[in-house]
Design a protein around this motif. Structure first.
Motif, PDB file in Angstrom:
ATOM      1  N   PRO A   1     107.949  -2.773  82.027  1.00  0.00           N
ATOM      2  CA  PRO A   1     108.805  -2.769  80.840  1.00  0.00           C
ATOM      3  C   PRO A   1     108.079  -2.951  79.519  1.00  0.00           C
ATOM      4  CG  PRO A   1     109.001  -4.857  82.004  1.00  0.00           C
ATOM      5  CD  PRO A   1     108.170  -3.966  82.868  1.00  0.00           C
ATOM      6  N   ASN A   2     106.825  -3.379  79.568  1.00  0.00           N
ATOM      7  CA  ASN A   2     106.111  -3.695  78.325  1.00  0.00           C
ATOM      8  C   ASN A   2     104.912  -2.808  78.037  1.00  0.00           C
ATOM      9  OD1 ASN A   2     104.825  -4.842  80.580  1.00  0.00           O
ATOM     10  ND2 ASN A   2     103.783  -6.361  79.326  1.00  0.00           N
ATOM     11  N   VAL A   3     104.553  -1.928  78.977  1.00  0.00           N
ATOM     12  CA  VAL A   3     103.352  -1.110  78.775  1.00  0.00           C
ATOM     13  C   VAL A   3     103.575   0.331  79.219  1.00  0.00           C
ATOM     14  CG1 VAL A   3     101.682  -3.000  78.924  1.00  0.00           C
ATOM     15  CG2 VAL A   3     102.420  -1.846  81.019  1.00  0.00           C
ATOM     16  N   PHE A   4     102.888   1.228  78.529  1.00  0.00           N
ATOM     17  CA  PHE A   4     102.763   2.609  78.964  1.00  0.00           C
ATOM     18  C   PHE A   4     101.698   2.677  80.066  1.00  0.00           C
ATOM     19  CE2 PHE A   4     104.207   3.319  74.485  1.00  0.00           C
ATOM     20  CZ  PHE A   4     105.340   4.089  74.759  1.00  0.00           C
ATOM     21  N   PRO A   5     101.467   3.846  80.634  1.00  0.00           N
ATOM     22  CA  PRO A   5     100.358   3.982  81.580  1.00  0.00           C
ATOM     23  C   PRO A   5      99.053   3.456  80.981  1.00  0.00           C
ATOM     24  CG  PRO A   5     101.717   5.940  81.636  1.00  0.00           C
ATOM     25  CD  PRO A   5     102.255   5.093  80.519  1.00  0.00           C
ATOM     26  N   GLY A   6      98.246   2.838  81.854  1.00  0.00           N
ATOM     27  CA  GLY A   6      96.977   2.278  81.396  1.00  0.00           C
ATOM     28  C   GLY A   6      97.123   0.974  80.657  1.00  0.00           C
TER      29      GLY A   6
ATOM     30  N   GLU B   1      98.854   0.069  78.033  1.00  0.00           N
ATOM     31  CA  GLU B   1      98.912   0.120  76.571  1.00  0.00           C
ATOM     32  C   GLU B   1     100.312  -0.277  76.122  1.00  0.00           C
ATOM     33  OE1 GLU B   1      95.694   3.178  75.003  1.00  0.00           O
ATOM     34  OE2 GLU B   1      97.336   4.219  76.001  1.00  0.00           O
ATOM     35  N   SER B   2     100.395  -1.170  75.174  1.00  0.00           N
ATOM     36  CA  SER B   2     101.658  -1.811  74.803  1.00  0.00           C
ATOM     37  C   SER B   2     102.670  -0.829  74.221  1.00  0.00           C
ATOM     38  CB  SER B   2     101.392  -2.923  73.782  1.00  0.00           C
ATOM     39  OG  SER B   2     102.613  -3.454  73.296  1.00  0.00           O
ATOM     40  N   VAL B   3     103.921  -0.968  74.655  1.00  0.00           N
ATOM     41  CA  VAL B   3     104.999  -0.148  74.096  1.00  0.00           C
ATOM     42  C   VAL B   3     105.331  -0.575  72.676  1.00  0.00           C
ATOM     43  CG1 VAL B   3     106.005   0.289  76.380  1.00  0.00           C
ATOM     44  CG2 VAL B   3     106.847  -1.639  75.016  1.00  0.00           C
ATOM     45  N   GLU B   4     104.874  -1.757  72.275  1.00  0.00           N
ATOM     46  CA  GLU B   4     105.154  -2.254  70.933  1.00  0.00           C
ATOM     47  C   GLU B   4     104.056  -1.911  69.924  1.00  0.00           C
ATOM     48  OE1 GLU B   4     105.832  -6.390  71.841  1.00  0.00           O
ATOM     49  OE2 GLU B   4     107.988  -6.076  72.014  1.00  0.00           O
ATOM     50  N   ASP B   5     103.028  -1.231  70.390  1.00  0.00           N
ATOM     51  CA  ASP B   5     101.940  -0.791  69.516  1.00  0.00           C
ATOM     52  C   ASP B   5     102.338   0.558  68.916  1.00  0.00           C
ATOM     53  OD1 ASP B   5      99.506   0.669  68.701  1.00  0.00           O
ATOM     54  OD2 ASP B   5      98.409  -1.023  69.571  1.00  0.00           O
TER      55      ASP B   5
ATOM     56  N   ARG C   1     102.499   4.153  70.835  1.00  0.00           N
ATOM     57  CA  ARG C   1     103.831   4.766  71.012  1.00  0.00           C
ATOM     58  C   ARG C   1     103.900   6.150  70.363  1.00  0.00           C
ATOM     59  NH1 ARG C   1     106.224   0.977  69.143  1.00  0.00           N
ATOM     60  NH2 ARG C   1     106.819   1.763  67.094  1.00  0.00           N
ATOM     61  N   LYS C   2     103.280   6.275  69.189  1.00  0.00           N
ATOM     62  CA  LYS C   2     103.272   7.560  68.501  1.00  0.00           C
ATOM     63  C   LYS C   2     102.604   8.635  69.349  1.00  0.00           C
ATOM     64  CE  LYS C   2     103.854  10.358  65.014  1.00  0.00           C
ATOM     65  NZ  LYS C   2     105.227  10.857  64.683  1.00  0.00           N
ATOM     66  N   LYS C   3     101.562   8.262  70.070  1.00  0.00           N
ATOM     67  CA  LYS C   3     100.860   9.204  70.952  1.00  0.00           C
ATOM     68  C   LYS C   3     101.822   9.807  71.981  1.00  0.00           C
ATOM     69  CE  LYS C   3      98.089   7.243  73.917  1.00  0.00           C
ATOM     70  NZ  LYS C   3      96.924   6.615  74.578  1.00  0.00           N
ATOM     71  N   TYR C   4     102.645   8.947  72.576  1.00  0.00           N
ATOM     72  CA  TYR C   4     103.601   9.423  73.576  1.00  0.00           C
ATOM     73  C   TYR C   4     104.766  10.161  72.935  1.00  0.00           C
ATOM     74  CZ  TYR C   4     101.171   7.152  77.384  1.00  0.00           C
ATOM     75  OH  TYR C   4     100.219   6.823  78.330  1.00  0.00           O
ATOM     76  N   GLU C   5     105.169   9.736  71.767  1.00  0.00           N
ATOM     77  CA  GLU C   5     106.253  10.445  71.067  1.00  0.00           C
ATOM     78  C   GLU C   5     105.835  11.871  70.745  1.00  0.00           C
ATOM     79  OE1 GLU C   5     108.607   6.788  68.819  1.00  0.00           O
ATOM     80  OE2 GLU C   5     106.949   7.804  67.770  1.00  0.00           O
TER      81      GLU C   5
ATOM     82  N   LYS D   1     111.089   0.775  70.717  1.00  0.00           N
ATOM     83  CA  LYS D   1     109.965   0.015  70.177  1.00  0.00           C
ATOM     84  C   LYS D   1     109.780  -1.341  70.829  1.00  0.00           C
ATOM     85  CE  LYS D   1     110.416   2.232  65.646  1.00  0.00           C
ATOM     86  NZ  LYS D   1     110.596   2.002  64.180  1.00  0.00           N
ATOM     87  N   LYS D   2     110.768  -1.837  71.506  1.00  0.00           N
ATOM     88  CA  LYS D   2     110.693  -3.166  72.103  1.00  0.00           C
ATOM     89  C   LYS D   2     110.573  -3.070  73.619  1.00  0.00           C
ATOM     90  CE  LYS D   2     111.116  -5.284  68.168  1.00  0.00           C
ATOM     91  NZ  LYS D   2     109.948  -6.001  67.591  1.00  0.00           N
ATOM     92  N   LYS D   3     109.877  -4.044  74.198  1.00  0.00           N
ATOM     93  CA  LYS D   3     109.736  -4.043  75.649  1.00  0.00           C
ATOM     94  C   LYS D   3     111.098  -4.161  76.309  1.00  0.00           C
ATOM     95  CE  LYS D   3     108.965  -8.992  76.462  1.00  0.00           C
ATOM     96  NZ  LYS D   3     108.047  -9.998  77.032  1.00  0.00           N
ATOM     97  N   GLY D   4     111.183  -3.627  77.528  1.00  0.00           N
ATOM     98  CA  GLY D   4     112.452  -3.627  78.244  1.00  0.00           C
ATOM     99  C   GLY D   4     112.600  -4.807  79.175  1.00  0.00           C
ATOM    100  N   MET D   5     113.561  -4.695  80.059  1.00  0.00           N
ATOM    101  CA  MET D   5     113.844  -5.743  81.039  1.00  0.00           C
ATOM    102  C   MET D   5     113.073  -5.474  82.329  1.00  0.00           C
ATOM    103  SD  MET D   5     117.948  -6.516  80.647  1.00  0.00           S
ATOM    104  CE  MET D   5     118.533  -4.954  80.011  1.00  0.00           C
ATOM    105  N   ASP D   6     112.556  -6.553  82.928  1.00  0.00           N
ATOM    106  CA  ASP D   6     111.879  -6.415  84.210  1.00  0.00           C
ATOM    107  C   ASP D   6     112.902  -6.526  85.348  1.00  0.00           C
ATOM    108  OD1 ASP D   6     112.364  -9.188  84.747  1.00  0.00           O
ATOM    109  OD2 ASP D   6     110.514  -9.722  83.695  1.00  0.00           O
ATOM    110  N   ASN D   7     112.413  -6.451  86.586  1.00  0.00           N
ATOM    111  CA  ASN D   7     113.303  -6.496  87.753  1.00  0.00           C
ATOM    112  C   ASN D   7     114.249  -7.682  87.703  1.00  0.00           C
ATOM    113  OD1 ASN D   7     111.957  -4.289  88.697  1.00  0.00           O
ATOM    114  ND2 ASN D   7     111.036  -5.283  90.469  1.00  0.00           N
ATOM    115  N   HIS D   8     113.681  -8.848  87.482  1.00  0.00           N
ATOM    116  CA  HIS D   8     114.478 -10.074  87.475  1.00  0.00           C
ATOM    117  C   HIS D   8     115.503 -10.040  86.343  1.00  0.00           C
ATOM    118  CE1 HIS D   8     115.388 -14.367  87.799  1.00  0.00           C
ATOM    119  NE2 HIS D   8     115.168 -14.465  86.500  1.00  0.00           N
ATOM    120  N   GLU D   9     115.078  -9.618  85.180  1.00  0.00           N
ATOM    121  CA  GLU D   9     115.980  -9.594  84.033  1.00  0.00           C
ATOM    122  C   GLU D   9     117.075  -8.548  84.198  1.00  0.00           C
ATOM    123  OE1 GLU D   9     112.762 -11.015  80.624  1.00  0.00           O
ATOM    124  OE2 GLU D   9     112.861  -8.915  81.257  1.00  0.00           O
TER     125      GLU D   9
END
Length: 981
Positions: free
Chosen positions: A600-605, A607-611, A615-619, A628-636
């Protein structure tokens, strides 16, 4: 020492290295001599005598000769050939050639090939039956003593490679033979059915049962008829030339119906690779290769024999949609269209974060990449995770904090090279058998020290030089106390720390509370033991620490993992071969599922989803705006369902209803979902709650890559077509994305890997071309395709290249109490994997261990008045489960052990609650307190009589060939030839 010596081989001079094996040297120069007992993965055994050569005028075994000085070697003298023939004749006295009607006649029979290459037409000694019956008692292979040549390869691999120490040759009986344990049938022995004996057998003496009657065109016959066919063949053929010609032709014909496909094991994280032999949809055998990078010729019972689930009757073959209270089979078009419609409706009504996605650690890297891409690009949420949340996230967190990469420091080979291995909270022999064998071999043969810290006296604890039982959840304390004592004594690696490590002073200050007195009180380990541990650690040059879920599945799992890495930094045990941190990954692709972005918080490798830059690279690549914000994990996500925030989930290849903590809480959440999609091989406990079920395909039915515990990316190849209308996960996700307006256009997983590599520095240079066959790459992989087997050789993964010592505190988060007075430990079982959805569908595995069980100590059994086979109910604050008792010294006091390979009433997650690691939300599976209710006081043992746990190992080194040489009926072939001459 000389760098080279001159060897004169058949009149020609060559340069050889001192210490080189003579047979290896001869073969490397492409001079062929017989060598049946020799195997490049095993080394010299010296039992078959076929590699006769003359060295400086004396006939010797080439495999038993080491090059030290210059020597004259002849392989083609008449006397040498006569000695070789004498040895081959003795083999044919023990082994009957009936190749055409033998299931082993597939071009790889080493007896057949050796005799043919030698040009043997007739044998001097008649074949003699040894008078022993075949042993078919084992679940997976059979032994035929009458075909056994006593080469001892099976004994060598069992004793010194797998190191289960079951097999030996009884040289003392009139007719020597291979025996199991103290001469019992296979199924009454300590044999764990790893199958390595079968892999290295040079003939048909040991054969996979799935091969019998299946490989040859004329082998599926009754034994009596087979005997008649053998006799007729022998009478009709005047010499071995015609026999070999016919059998070679028949073996060539078999290639038209037997496929051999390289694949990667789909069970644990070791990453074993091998060729799988298939005939149609039948899996005939699994054959590891010398060049398999993680395992060589090794395997375990599941990887070697656990593939029947691919053809299980329970396999899903068409999509299912819930209509009313029942599932109805539908066409793919309807299932995909309906799913897309419901996802769109929920996103429109509640927003993209109302949907959650769980990727599979059993699926491929490419399929993990697509799951996170689907969540982020198609839906617009970072709510994506995988099952590393259940086990390995704390270990990854501890390494991110201290050294910068969340993966093993080196390779399995490095663990074998370590002078000392410490295992913390890992039942390695059951959970990672092939990796455990590497440790067992180094410990047995090469003097490696082994210390084990665990609650349970499992096999690795039994073998250890020292075994310690700290109180549950207190590993951080002894690790920190040992680190403090080492520093206090001035034993820490000052030069390494000064050059490569930050924050030493802050870290050392944090150790103030971790005195020996404090550690003794908290952990139960004595001060003397703690001092001894510190002395041993600092007495060796190369230390490796392995750990697993006994560390990570606690409320301070991340902190304890950090403490392990801190200790390694303090002692300078990074940046070199044979050193480092090894968090042992549980599933075949739990490493890769995270590497490729299903978090929920990183792209492949990672790399932070909040960077914004990342993020622009993937967009740009995906042509969308991303959250722009990290998501929920399994537990959440499960909490979010109960809180009304999450309305829909898509679970791929994860039986969340069984493997997540607090089953009742999780399944209650599933009932609340507006729309639930499950993608799996079977109608799992999780799928029972779904609205749509997509039938997926297992690894044998698709191409892709897995990443093992040592960061090794390896290709798997499709061995058979998907069953029915099931599809590989990547195809299903691709088709669903297209239904929702995103036409990715992938036609093969290699295209997905190319896209991932183009966006991700961690595996920039990965390509399918570089991963062809048994080639592999360990990330990070540079753009030029060079990889990194050993991390941190030029610095740590931080901007300044320095590691960080991370200050920790300790607070006891868990203990039993007066009402809930028992501690329930849990973990893996050799015969089964996880909840057993695959392995219980393998008849042989189900036979070996048909059910789960509860291990209790003798003292607890006496206290509660129960005996073997008693049925008990365990009740925790979260729920209750029942099971059958086995009494064992593997556990002690009020510690109990429950394998988590059960999806019925014994499932351990009926007892777990919502407690999690404070840093990663990994469930604290190992922190269960419970009370016991006795239902029946005695019954049938849950461990079958034929289970390996009832066996009696017979450790020795190699085959003790000297006992053969000491027999009255043995004459060295070289001596006989020269005497006769």
């Amino acid at each position: 020492m000389q760098e080279h010596v001159v060897i004169t081989l058949n009149g020609t001079e060559y340069l050889a290295k001192p210490g080189q094996n003579l047979l290896d040297f001869i073969l490397s120069e492409e001079v062929n001599i017989p060598h049946i007992c020799y195997n490049e993965s095993l080394g010299p055994i010296q039992t078959c005598d076929t590699c006769m050569v003359e060295v400086d005028g004396e006939i010797v075994r080439a495999c038993g000769t080491t090059i030290e000085t210059a020597m004259q070697v002849n392989t083609n003298l008449d006397e040498v050939r006569d000695a070789q023939k004498e040895a081959l004749d003795r083999i044919l006295e023990k082994h009957e050639l009936y190749c055409t009607v033998c299931d082993y006649n597939n071009g790889s029979c080493e007896i057949h090939n050796t005799m043919k290459d030698f040009g043997l037409e007739h044998q001097s000694y008649s074949y003699k039956s040894k008078g022993y019956e075949q042993d078919h008692s084992g679940s997976f292979y059979r032994y035929d003593p009458d075909q056994c040549i006593l080469c001892g390869r099976c004994v060598e691999v069992c004793q010194d490679v797998e190191v289960n120490e079951t097999l030996l040759i009884d040289w003392d009986r009139e007719q020597p033979r291979v025996v199991w344990d103290n001469d019992v049938p296979i199924d009454q022995s300590s044999c764990v059915s790893c199958g390595q004996c079968v892999t290295v057998c040079p003939c048909n003496a040991l054969m996979e049962k799935n091969m019998l009657g299946e490989a040859g065109y004329m082998t599926d016959v009754e034994p009596g008829l087979l005997r008649s066919m053998i006799d007729i063949t022998k009478k009709a053929e005047t010499g071995y030339g015609p026999l070999f010609a016919i059998s070679d032709s028949e073996a060539e014909m078999r290639k038209d119906r037997i496929e051999k496909t390289k694949t990667v094991c789909t069970y644990c994280g070791v990453g074993c690779t091998f060729d799988v032999w298939t005939k149609g949809r039948k899996v005939l055998k699994v054959q590891p290769q010398h060049d398999s990078p993680a395992n060589g010729i090794s395997s375990c019972v599941k990887g070697k024999f656990g593939w029947d689930y691919v053809n299980a009757e329970e396999r899903l073959t068409k999509p299912l949609i819930r209509k009313g209270d029942q599932f109805v089979e539908v066409e793919w078009e309807e299932a995909l269209s309906y799913t897309a419609k419901r996802f769109n409706e929920i996103r429109k009504a509640h927003g993209p974060d109302a949907l959650g996605f769980i990727a599979s650690s059993k699926a491929t890297n490419e399929e993990s990449y697509l799951m996170q891409k689907f969540a982020r690009q198609v839906i617009g949420t970072n709510n994506v995770d995988n099952c590393s949340r259940y086990c390995q996230s704390p270990a990854t967190q501890g390494l991110f904090r201290t050294v910068g990469y969340g993966g093993d420091s080196g390779s399995i080979e490095d663990i074998g090279k370590a002078e000392m291995v410490i295992i913390v909270g890992s039942n390695t022999a059951d959970a990672h058998p092939v990796l455990a064998s590497r440790i067992k071999r180094s410990h047995k043969l090469f003097g490696q020290k082994l210390y084990v810290f665990d609650l349970r006296k499992h096999e690795m604890a039994e073998r250890a030089d020292k075994f310690f039982r700290p109180k549950p959840g207190t590993d951080l304390v002894w690790l920190s106390a040992v680190a403090k004592y080492i520093i206090d004594q001035g034993w820490h690696h000052k030069e390494f720390i000064d050059k490569w490590v930050n924050d030493f002073d802050k870290y050392y200050k944090s150790l103030d509370k971790f005195t020996l007195d404090y550690a003794e009180e908290v952990t139960g380990l004595s001060k003397e033991d703690l001092i001894g541990i510190a002395k041993e650690i600092t007495s060796v040059d190369k230390l490796a620490i392995c750990w697993a879920m006994g560390v990570t599945q606690h409320q301070i799992g991340s902190d304890t993992s950090t403490a392990i890495s801190n200790l390694l930094l303090v002692t300078g045990n990074y940046m070199r071969e044979g050193t480092g941190a090894y968090p042992l990954r549980g599933h075949n692709n739990v490493q890769g599922a995270s590497d490729f972005g299903s978090m929920p918080n990183v792209f492949p490798g990672y790399e932070s989803v909040e960077d914004d830059t990342i993020r622009k690279k993937y967009e740009t690549a995906w042509d969308v705006d991303l959250p722009k914000k990290k998501g929920m994990d399994n537990h959440e996500l499960i909490v979010g369902i109960h809180d009304g925030k999450v309305h829909s989930m898509y679970v791929k290849g994860e039986d969340t209803a069984i493997v997540d903590a607090n089953i009742n809480y999780v399944t209650d959440a599933f009932k609340k979902l507006d729309f639930f999609v499950v993608q799996d091989l079977f109608l799992t406990a999780t799928a029972e709650y779904a609205d749509v079920v997509f039938p997926a395909s297992p690894s044998l039915e698709k191409d892709g890559t897995f990443t093992n515990t040592e960061r090794r990316i390896q290709r798997l190849y499709k061995a058979m077509e998907p069953l029915g209308e099931s599809k590989p996960d990547w195809q299903i996700i691709t088709e669903l994305a297209k239904e929702m307006g995103f036409d990715w256009g992938y036609t093969h997983p290699s295209e997905i890997m190319d896209e991932a590599a183009s966006l991700t520095p961690l595996f920039r240079g990965v390509s399918y071309d570089l991963l062809e066959g048994y080639n592999s790459l360990q990330w990070p992989v540079n753009a030029d395709g060079t990889d990194t087997p050993l991390l941190y050789t030029e610095g740590f993964h931080f901007p300044d290249g320095k590691a960080k010592l991370y200050a920790l505190d300790y607070e006891n988060h868990y203990d039993t109490d007066e009402e809930y007075d028992l501690h329930i430990n849990n973990g893996r079982l050799l015969e089964h994997f996880h909840e057993g959805n695959m392995t219980y569908k393998v008849p042989g595995l189900a036979h070996e261990q048909p059910n789960s069980f509860i291990e209790i100590s003798q003292e607890l059994a006496d206290e509660r008045g129960i005996k073997e086979g008693a049925t008990i109910k365990l009740i925790s604050e979260a729920g209750e489960g029942t099971g059958i008792v086995t009494i064992t010294d593997r556990v002690h006091g009020k510690e109990l052990f429950v394998p988590f390979n059960d999806n019925g009433k014994s499932a351990v997650n009926f007892l777990t609650d919502n407690s999690v690691d404070k840093d990663t939300n990994t469930p604290a599976y190992k922190e269960i307190k419970a009370r016991m209710v006795v239902l029946t006081k005695q019954g049938k043992s849950p461990i079958p009589d034929w289970n390996h746990r009832n066996g009696n190992r017979q450790p020795q080194q190699s085959v003790r060939v000297h006992k053969k040489w000491e027999r009255d009926d043995y004459t060295f072939p070289g001596s006989k030839v020269r005497k006769d001459g």
